[in-house]
Design a protein around this motif. Sequence first.
Motif, short mmCIF file in Angstrom:
data_model
loop_
_atom_site.label_atom_id
_atom_site.label_comp_id
_atom_site.label_asym_id
_atom_site.label_seq_id
_atom_site.Cartn_x
_atom_site.Cartn_y
_atom_site.Cartn_z
N VAL A 1 0.84 -1.21 0.00
CA VAL A 1 0.00 0.00 0.00
C VAL A 1 0.87 1.25 0.00
N THR A 2 1.88 1.28 0.86
CA THR A 2 2.74 2.46 0.93
C THR A 2 3.62 2.59 -0.31
N SER A 3 4.05 1.46 -0.85
CA SER A 3 4.87 1.50 -2.07
C SER A 3 4.09 2.03 -3.26
N THR A 4 2.84 1.58 -3.42
CA THR A 4 2.05 2.06 -4.55
C THR A 4 1.77 3.55 -4.43
N LYS A 5 1.55 4.02 -3.21
CA LYS A 5 1.32 5.46 -3.02
C LYS A 5 2.58 6.25 -3.38
N TRP A 6 3.75 5.74 -2.95
CA TRP A 6 5.00 6.43 -3.27
C TRP A 6 5.24 6.44 -4.77
N ILE A 7 5.03 5.30 -5.43
CA ILE A 7 5.23 5.23 -6.88
C ILE A 7 4.21 6.13 -7.59
N ALA A 8 2.96 6.12 -7.14
CA ALA A 8 1.92 6.95 -7.75
C ALA A 8 2.23 8.44 -7.61
N SER A 9 2.98 8.80 -6.56
CA SER A 9 3.34 10.22 -6.37
C SER A 9 4.21 10.73 -7.51
N ALA A 10 4.81 9.83 -8.27
CA ALA A 10 5.68 10.23 -9.38
C ALA A 10 4.92 11.02 -10.43
N THR A 11 3.60 10.84 -10.51
CA THR A 11 2.82 11.55 -11.52
C THR A 11 2.48 12.97 -11.09
N SER A 12 2.77 13.31 -9.85
CA SER A 12 2.49 14.65 -9.34
C SER A 12 3.72 15.54 -9.45
N ALA A 13 3.57 16.64 -10.16
CA ALA A 13 4.70 17.56 -10.31
C ALA A 13 5.08 18.18 -8.96
N GLU A 14 4.08 18.39 -8.08
CA GLU A 14 4.34 19.04 -6.80
C GLU A 14 4.90 18.08 -5.76
N GLN A 15 4.37 16.83 -5.73
CA GLN A 15 4.74 15.91 -4.66
C GLN A 15 5.67 14.79 -5.11
N GLY A 16 5.74 14.53 -6.38
CA GLY A 16 6.54 13.41 -6.87
C GLY A 16 8.03 13.66 -6.74
#
Length: 191
Positions: free
Chosen positions: A83-98
């Motif tokens: 769960v935490t890994s997918t959230k971290w990887i998904a953050s890559a699509t965010s210019a602000e948080q990735g």
Amino acid sequence: MLALQIIHGSMGHKDYIYQRKLASLLPVDSFRFDFRGNLESGGKWSLAALPNEIDDIQCVAHYLHTHYGYFIRVVVGHSKGSVTSTKWIASATSAEQGSEEARQVRAFVNVAGRHRMYKFRYLYDLHADAIKAQGYGIWKVKVAGKPVDAKVYPHDIEAFSNWDTSYVSKDFPPNVDVLTIHGLEDGIVPP
């Protein structure tokens, strides 16, 4: 240099179940660590520490990159670690948080991921008497072969059960390959 990061689940540690053996069998450099409050890492354990654990993943990936030149290309996440890994990887699509480190991931192995979080509400019933009497339940588990009593508070059960996993379908990068491994008879994390 390319590396693989192996992420443990709730009340786990970097060497439990398959993690150590997997790391020794892989033909690439890998890194395992304990989330804060788990086994060898300092801090306080909490069921609902998912945001902290996402920060831990980022800190480790950043450290490995800045100090050793590694880019994490593959992540293996187990249970809560999935769960935490997918959230971290998904953050890559965010210019602000990735992060640059999250943007380098190309493959993810989801091992018994907890993505239907509402199913964890059974802890309310399991600890109802203790929660009513003292405000928390005691989750008795073995960690690295030793008994551990962890306090489980109602607000943590609620936060964990309400964790929004919609980022998996909305924000997970389409260029990251995913392999899911989950036993159909899994009694801890039902498929």
